[in-house]
Structures are given as structure tokens and as C-alpha cells.
Design a protein around this motif. Structure first.
Motif, PDB file in Angstrom:
ATOM      1  N   TYR A 131       6.603 -55.254 -10.790  1.00  0.00           N
ATOM      2  CA  TYR A 131       7.415 -55.614 -11.943  1.00  0.00           C
ATOM      3  C   TYR A 131       8.904 -55.499 -11.637  1.00  0.00           C
ATOM      4  N   ALA A 132       9.618 -56.557 -11.938  1.00  0.00           N
ATOM      5  CA  ALA A 132      11.069 -56.436 -12.010  1.00  0.00           C
ATOM      6  C   ALA A 132      11.383 -55.695 -13.304  1.00  0.00           C
ATOM      7  N   MET A 133      12.440 -54.917 -13.277  1.00  0.00           N
ATOM      8  CA  MET A 133      12.753 -54.070 -14.428  1.00  0.00           C
ATOM      9  C   MET A 133      14.137 -54.369 -14.974  1.00  0.00           C
ATOM     10  N   GLY A 134      14.302 -54.085 -16.249  1.00  0.00           N
ATOM     11  CA  GLY A 134      15.601 -54.329 -16.852  1.00  0.00           C
ATOM     12  C   GLY A 134      15.893 -53.335 -17.962  1.00  0.00           C
ATOM     13  N   TRP A 135      17.156 -53.232 -18.272  1.00  0.00           N
ATOM     14  CA  TRP A 135      17.614 -52.465 -19.431  1.00  0.00           C
ATOM     15  C   TRP A 135      18.300 -53.437 -20.388  1.00  0.00           C
ATOM     16  N   PHE A 136      17.981 -53.294 -21.652  1.00  0.00           N
ATOM     17  CA  PHE A 136      18.591 -54.076 -22.716  1.00  0.00           C
ATOM     18  C   PHE A 136      19.120 -53.104 -23.764  1.00  0.00           C
ATOM     19  N   ARG A 137      19.964 -53.599 -24.643  1.00  0.00           N
ATOM     20  CA  ARG A 137      20.449 -52.761 -25.738  1.00  0.00           C
ATOM     21  C   ARG A 137      20.631 -53.590 -26.997  1.00  0.00           C
ATOM     22  N   GLN A 138      20.554 -52.902 -28.111  1.00  0.00           N
ATOM     23  CA  GLN A 138      20.756 -53.562 -29.402  1.00  0.00           C
ATOM     24  C   GLN A 138      21.560 -52.655 -30.307  1.00  0.00           C
ATOM     25  N   ALA A 139      22.723 -53.133 -30.689  1.00  0.00           N
ATOM     26  CA  ALA A 139      23.583 -52.409 -31.613  1.00  0.00           C
ATOM     27  C   ALA A 139      23.274 -52.863 -33.037  1.00  0.00           C
ATOM     28  N   PHE A 158      20.991 -58.281 -22.759  1.00  0.00           N
ATOM     29  CA  PHE A 158      20.712 -57.811 -21.417  1.00  0.00           C
ATOM     30  C   PHE A 158      21.832 -56.900 -20.935  1.00  0.00           C
ATOM     31  N   VAL A 159      21.460 -55.814 -20.275  1.00  0.00           N
ATOM     32  CA  VAL A 159      22.446 -54.882 -19.725  1.00  0.00           C
ATOM     33  C   VAL A 159      22.412 -54.897 -18.198  1.00  0.00           C
ATOM     34  N   ALA A 160      21.213 -54.705 -17.653  1.00  0.00           N
ATOM     35  CA  ALA A 160      21.091 -54.634 -16.191  1.00  0.00           C
ATOM     36  C   ALA A 160      19.664 -54.954 -15.780  1.00  0.00           C
ATOM     37  N   GLY A 161      19.515 -55.468 -14.564  1.00  0.00           N
ATOM     38  CA  GLY A 161      18.192 -55.772 -14.039  1.00  0.00           C
ATOM     39  C   GLY A 161      18.087 -55.380 -12.583  1.00  0.00           C
ATOM     40  N   ILE A 162      16.863 -55.143 -12.144  1.00  0.00           N
ATOM     41  CA  ILE A 162      16.639 -54.742 -10.759  1.00  0.00           C
ATOM     42  C   ILE A 162      15.345 -55.377 -10.262  1.00  0.00           C
ATOM     43  N   SER A 163      15.378 -55.788  -9.001  1.00  0.00           N
ATOM     44  CA  SER A 163      14.241 -56.482  -8.412  1.00  0.00           C
ATOM     45  C   SER A 163      13.103 -55.529  -8.086  1.00  0.00           C
ATOM     46  N   LEU A 164      11.988 -56.089  -7.624  1.00  0.00           N
ATOM     47  CA  LEU A 164      10.793 -55.293  -7.357  1.00  0.00           C
ATOM     48  C   LEU A 164      11.068 -54.149  -6.376  1.00  0.00           C
ATOM     49  N   SER A 165      11.809 -54.447  -5.336  1.00  0.00           N
ATOM     50  CA  SER A 165      12.069 -53.438  -4.314  1.00  0.00           C
ATOM     51  C   SER A 165      13.309 -52.609  -4.608  1.00  0.00           C
ATOM     52  N   GLY A 166      14.120 -53.095  -5.517  1.00  0.00           N
ATOM     53  CA  GLY A 166      15.388 -52.425  -5.811  1.00  0.00           C
ATOM     54  C   GLY A 166      16.551 -52.946  -5.001  1.00  0.00           C
ATOM     55  N   ALA A 167      16.297 -53.920  -4.142  1.00  0.00           N
ATOM     56  CA  ALA A 167      17.349 -54.423  -3.268  1.00  0.00           C
ATOM     57  C   ALA A 167      18.363 -55.282  -4.002  1.00  0.00           C
ATOM     58  N   SER A 168      17.952 -55.868  -5.119  1.00  0.00           N
ATOM     59  CA  SER A 168      18.833 -56.761  -5.863  1.00  0.00           C
ATOM     60  C   SER A 168      19.015 -56.262  -7.287  1.00  0.00           C
ATOM     61  N   THR A 169      20.272 -56.241  -7.738  1.00  0.00           N
ATOM     62  CA  THR A 169      20.573 -55.825  -9.103  1.00  0.00           C
ATOM     63  C   THR A 169      21.502 -56.840  -9.759  1.00  0.00           C
ATOM     64  N   SER A 170      21.518 -56.837 -11.079  1.00  0.00           N
ATOM     65  CA  SER A 170      22.417 -57.700 -11.830  1.00  0.00           C
ATOM     66  C   SER A 170      22.865 -56.960 -13.077  1.00  0.00           C
ATOM     67  N   TYR A 171      24.054 -57.326 -13.561  1.00  0.00           N
ATOM     68  CA  TYR A 171      24.643 -56.621 -14.696  1.00  0.00           C
ATOM     69  C   TYR A 171      25.326 -57.588 -15.648  1.00  0.00           C
ATOM     70  N   ALA A 172      25.334 -57.206 -16.904  1.00  0.00           N
ATOM     71  CA  ALA A 172      26.167 -57.911 -17.868  1.00  0.00           C
ATOM     72  C   ALA A 172      27.624 -57.639 -17.522  1.00  0.00           C
ATOM     73  N   ASP A 173      28.463 -58.614 -17.794  1.00  0.00           N
ATOM     74  CA  ASP A 173      29.884 -58.449 -17.473  1.00  0.00           C
ATOM     75  C   ASP A 173      30.485 -57.225 -18.165  1.00  0.00           C
ATOM     76  N   SER A 174      30.001 -56.929 -19.348  1.00  0.00           N
ATOM     77  CA  SER A 174      30.575 -55.838 -20.137  1.00  0.00           C
ATOM     78  C   SER A 174      30.334 -54.454 -19.525  1.00  0.00           C
ATOM     79  N   VAL A 175      29.356 -54.341 -18.624  1.00  0.00           N
ATOM     80  CA  VAL A 175      29.044 -53.029 -18.046  1.00  0.00           C
ATOM     81  C   VAL A 175      29.267 -52.988 -16.541  1.00  0.00           C
ATOM     82  N   LYS A 176      29.597 -54.122 -15.960  1.00  0.00           N
ATOM     83  CA  LYS A 176      29.761 -54.205 -14.504  1.00  0.00           C
ATOM     84  C   LYS A 176      30.840 -53.229 -14.050  1.00  0.00           C
ATOM     85  N   GLY A 177      30.512 -52.452 -13.033  1.00  0.00           N
ATOM     86  CA  GLY A 177      31.450 -51.464 -12.517  1.00  0.00           C
ATOM     87  C   GLY A 177      31.360 -50.108 -13.200  1.00  0.00           C
ATOM     88  N   ARG A 178      30.664 -50.039 -14.330  1.00  0.00           N
ATOM     89  CA  ARG A 178      30.506 -48.762 -15.050  1.00  0.00           C
ATOM     90  C   ARG A 178      29.068 -48.272 -15.058  1.00  0.00           C
TER      91      ARG A 178
END
Length: 119
Positions: A32-40, A47-67
Motif C-alpha cells: 500500500y502507498a500511504m498518505g496523510w490528509f486533513r480536514q479543517a 491531501f497533505v503528504a504521500g509516500i510510496s510502497l518502499s518509502g523511496a518517493s514522497t510528495s507534499y502539498a505546497d502548504s506543508v512543503k519544507g515543514r
């Protein structure tokens, strides 16, 4: 199938850090690829962040990138979201989600954990 349980939410002050955890149980977690989402309040789930099956690849929403940083430990069936430099705009219910290999939809969700950031 996979079951997901989040933990680690709470009340923090602006500028603080917090680490969310997601414990998975059930069938092969590494499929399973995994992700974090949020709802205010009053807003759509995002969408907040996602990670691939092995963890080698990640992605982020612009609002949280770098933090924020997402990571996973397949041996422990855990996913983490390290959140730094929190602001009141980060306040939301955070959800862990899983996406089966070969699909584009997150089909499994946890119950969510509340993150509250005071200014």
C-alpha cells in the motif's frame, strides 16, 4: 484489507512540532502507498503528504512543503508525519489513508486525530 489507527494529535502552540503516527494492521502493508490528509472545520478534506510502497518517493502539498515530513516503517507497519513550525492554518483533523497497488484512490482510512494549534 488494511485497518488504520492514527495517534499523536493534540494541542500545541504556533511554532511547535508534533509527530503523528499511523498503525496499520491486516494484509501486507508494503503493498500500500500511504498518505496523510486533513480536514479543517468548514473545509474539504485535502491531501497533505504521500509516500510510496518502499518509502523511496514522497510528495507534499505546497502548504506543508519544507515543514512536514512523511516516513514509513514497513517492518513495524507504521507511517509517520513529522510536523514542524506549526501554524493555526495547520489545525485540522488528520487522517491516515492507504492506496492499494495499481489503484489511484485511497480506499482505506483511519478515524482521524485532532491537531489544534494555538496562536
Amino acid at each position: 484489507q488494511v485497518q488504520l489507527v492514527e495517534s499523536g494529535g493534540g494541542l500545541v502552540q504556533a511554532g511547535d512540532s508534533l509527530r503523528l503516527s499511523c498503525a496499520a494492521s491486516g494484509s501486507d502493508f508494503s503493498r500500500y502507498a500511504m498518505g496523510w490528509f486533513r480536514q479543517a472545520p468548514g473545509k474539504e478534506r485535502e491531501f497533505v503528504a504521500g509516500i510510496s510502497l518502499s518509502g523511496a518517493s514522497t510528495s507534499y502539498a505546497d502548504s506543508v512543503k519544507g515543514r512536514f515530513a512523511i516516513s514509513r516503517d514497513n517492518a513495524k507497519k507504521m507511517v509517520y508525519l513529522q510536523m514542524n513550525s506549526l501554524t493555526p492554518d495547520d489545525m485540522a483533523v488528520y487522517y491516515c489513508a492507504a492506496r492499494s497497488t495499481g489503484t489511484s484512490v485511497y480506499g482505506y482510512w483511519g478515524q482521524g486525530t485532532q491537531v489544534t494549534v494555538s496562536s
